[in-house]
Design a protein around this motif. Structure first.
Motif, PDB file in Angstrom:
ATOM      1  N   TRP A   1      -5.902  -8.256 -12.447  1.00 33.96           N
ATOM      2  CA  TRP A   1      -7.105  -9.051 -12.672  1.00 33.96           C
ATOM      3  C   TRP A   1      -7.768  -8.666 -13.993  1.00 33.96           C
ATOM      4  N   GLY A   2      -7.925  -7.371 -14.214  1.00 31.44           N
ATOM      5  CA  GLY A   2      -8.589  -6.917 -15.422  1.00 31.44           C
ATOM      6  C   GLY A   2      -7.873  -7.354 -16.686  1.00 31.44           C
ATOM      7  N   LEU A   3      -6.546  -7.178 -16.724  1.00 37.96           N
ATOM      8  CA  LEU A   3      -5.782  -7.526 -17.917  1.00 37.96           C
ATOM      9  C   LEU A   3      -5.732  -9.035 -18.137  1.00 37.96           C
TER      10      LEU A   3
ATOM     11  N   LYS B   1      -3.831   1.359  -1.091  1.00 42.05           N
ATOM     12  CA  LYS B   1      -4.635   1.742  -2.251  1.00 42.05           C
ATOM     13  C   LYS B   1      -3.861   1.491  -3.537  1.00 42.05           C
ATOM     14  N   LYS B   2      -2.581   1.817  -3.533  1.00 40.48           N
ATOM     15  CA  LYS B   2      -1.737   1.575  -4.713  1.00 40.48           C
ATOM     16  C   LYS B   2      -1.630   0.080  -5.002  1.00 40.48           C
ATOM     17  N   ALA B   3      -1.486  -0.726  -3.944  1.00 37.02           N
ATOM     18  CA  ALA B   3      -1.404  -2.176  -4.127  1.00 37.02           C
ATOM     19  C   ALA B   3      -2.710  -2.730  -4.672  1.00 37.02           C
ATOM     20  N   TYR B   4      -3.829  -2.240  -4.154  1.00 35.64           N
ATOM     21  CA  TYR B   4      -5.126  -2.681  -4.666  1.00 35.64           C
ATOM     22  C   TYR B   4      -5.297  -2.285  -6.130  1.00 35.64           C
ATOM     23  N   ALA B   5      -4.804  -1.110  -6.489  1.00 39.30           N
ATOM     24  CA  ALA B   5      -4.898  -0.677  -7.884  1.00 39.30           C
ATOM     25  C   ALA B   5      -4.082  -1.603  -8.791  1.00 39.30           C
ATOM     26  N   LYS B   6      -2.865  -1.942  -8.372  1.00 40.61           N
ATOM     27  CA  LYS B   6      -2.042  -2.851  -9.162  1.00 40.61           C
ATOM     28  C   LYS B   6      -2.723  -4.208  -9.315  1.00 40.61           C
TER      29      LYS B   6
ATOM     30  N   ALA C   1     -13.806  -8.158 -16.096  1.00 45.05           N
ATOM     31  CA  ALA C   1     -12.537  -7.562 -16.513  1.00 45.05           C
ATOM     32  C   ALA C   1     -12.690  -6.060 -16.680  1.00 45.05           C
ATOM     33  N   VAL C   2     -13.769  -5.644 -17.351  1.00 47.86           N
ATOM     34  CA  VAL C   2     -14.019  -4.215 -17.545  1.00 47.86           C
ATOM     35  C   VAL C   2     -14.232  -3.524 -16.198  1.00 47.86           C
ATOM     36  N   ALA C   3     -14.951  -4.182 -15.288  1.00 44.04           N
ATOM     37  CA  ALA C   3     -15.220  -3.598 -13.970  1.00 44.04           C
ATOM     38  C   ALA C   3     -13.921  -3.378 -13.192  1.00 44.04           C
ATOM     39  N   TYR C   4     -12.996  -4.346 -13.250  1.00 49.19           N
ATOM     40  CA  TYR C   4     -11.708  -4.186 -12.567  1.00 49.19           C
ATOM     41  C   TYR C   4     -10.964  -2.961 -13.093  1.00 49.19           C
ATOM     42  N   LEU C   5     -10.940  -2.799 -14.394  1.00 46.39           N
ATOM     43  CA  LEU C   5     -10.180  -1.701 -14.994  1.00 46.39           C
ATOM     44  C   LEU C   5     -10.863  -0.355 -14.770  1.00 46.39           C
ATOM     45  N   VAL C   6     -12.180  -0.300 -14.961  1.00 46.24           N
ATOM     46  CA  VAL C   6     -12.900   0.971 -14.830  1.00 46.24           C
ATOM     47  C   VAL C   6     -12.898   1.469 -13.392  1.00 46.24           C
ATOM     48  N   THR C   7     -13.149   0.572 -12.433  1.00 45.45           N
ATOM     49  CA  THR C   7     -13.158   1.003 -11.031  1.00 45.45           C
ATOM     50  C   THR C   7     -11.782   1.479 -10.583  1.00 45.45           C
ATOM     51  N   THR C   8     -10.743   0.864 -11.113  1.00 43.26           N
ATOM     52  CA  THR C   8      -9.390   1.291 -10.757  1.00 43.26           C
ATOM     53  C   THR C   8      -9.102   2.672 -11.331  1.00 43.26           C
TER      54      THR C   8
END
Length: 256
Positions: A171-173, A161-166, A125-132
């Motif tokens: 996933w992270g949340l 890129k925007k879609a991947y960020a969303k 979860a942290v990895a999803y948020l930090v990498t974004t």
């Protein structure tokens, strides 16, 4: 030809918008199915933990529960090897179960069977948020090779890129919300009740995250097939070399 083999960067001008959107959704669905293992991958993820908590609920025997979980994980890998299928999802299940068994046997607490998976979920979860936040969403790193676009979305396809960020934020949340439920139960809940809650929370958050990823990517611009581009460049280089060789040979012929 599978849905992933369909062209992803060019569209037929005679194709209707609805058809193009349907094709994009089909390609995205196939990519997600391949990346996350589909129904079979979910079964392989849930079954060892389900067997563990079931046996422990019946007789409270940590050893029998651990042996059963390891055995079914190895059986799932064996089935994939026999069928010559990809084993990455089954092997990840084996490692997860093995770590869980080691933790539980070391502490003598059956709840610790689930602790490595919980820590992994929190870290993911942290990895999803930090990498974004760093501009390199993890879901893009995972799905880029599946879509044959690699990292082209970073600089050449801002819509994706925007879609991947969303999707990565989703996933992270979602995983953080799952951890917010499980960790308090781990400390305060009964072992059997905690195990059943954890098993119940295996699939729904995962399906929600996959569905949101599908929604975001289906509406995003199509991926740029960098593999096709590299093949086209190689073909162009070969054609140019052949043209130059033919021209050189023709010049030599004229000299004689």
């Amino acid at each position: 030809m599978t849905s992933l083999d369909k062209p992803t960067s060019d569209t037929d001008p005679t194709t209707s918008t609805d058809q193009q959107e349907a094709d994009a959704k089909a390609v995205t669905e196939a990519a997600l199915f391949e990346a996350f293992g589909g129904i079979r991958g979910m079964v392989e993820t849930v079954l060892p933990g389900l067997l563990f908590v079931t046996i422990f609920t019946i007789d409270k025997n940590l050893t029998y529960s651990a042996i059963a979980a390891v055995a079914v994980s190895l059986a799932l890998v064996a089935v994939r090897l026999i069928r010559r299928d990809t084993v990455k999802h089954a092997f990840s299940g084996v490692f997860g179960v093995a770590f869980g068994v080691v933790f539980a046997k070391m502490t003598g607490n059956a709840k610790d069977f689930y602790l490595p998976g919980m820590i992994y979920t929190l870290g993911l979860a942290v990895a999803y948020l930090v990498t974004t936040l760093a501009g390199l969403p993890l879901i893009g790193l995972i799905l880029g090779p599946v879509f044959k676009e690699n990292l082209s979305w970073r600089t050449r396809n801002p819509g994706r890129k925007k879609a991947y960020a969303k999707a990565s934020y989703a996933w992270g949340l979602i995983l953080l919300a799952k951890c917010a439920i499980l960790f308090p139960l781990y400390w305060w809940g009964d072992t059997t009740q905690f195990g059943w809650v954890l098993v119940a929370l295996k699939i729904p958050p995962f399906l929600l995250a996959v569905y949101l990823t599908w929604v975001f990517l289906a509406k995003a611009p199509p991926p740029i097939d960098v593999f096709a581009e590299m093949e086209a460049e190689e073909q162009a280089e070969k054609a140019e070399k052949a043209r130059r060789a033919a021209a050189t040979e023709a010049a030599r012929s004229q000299e004689f």
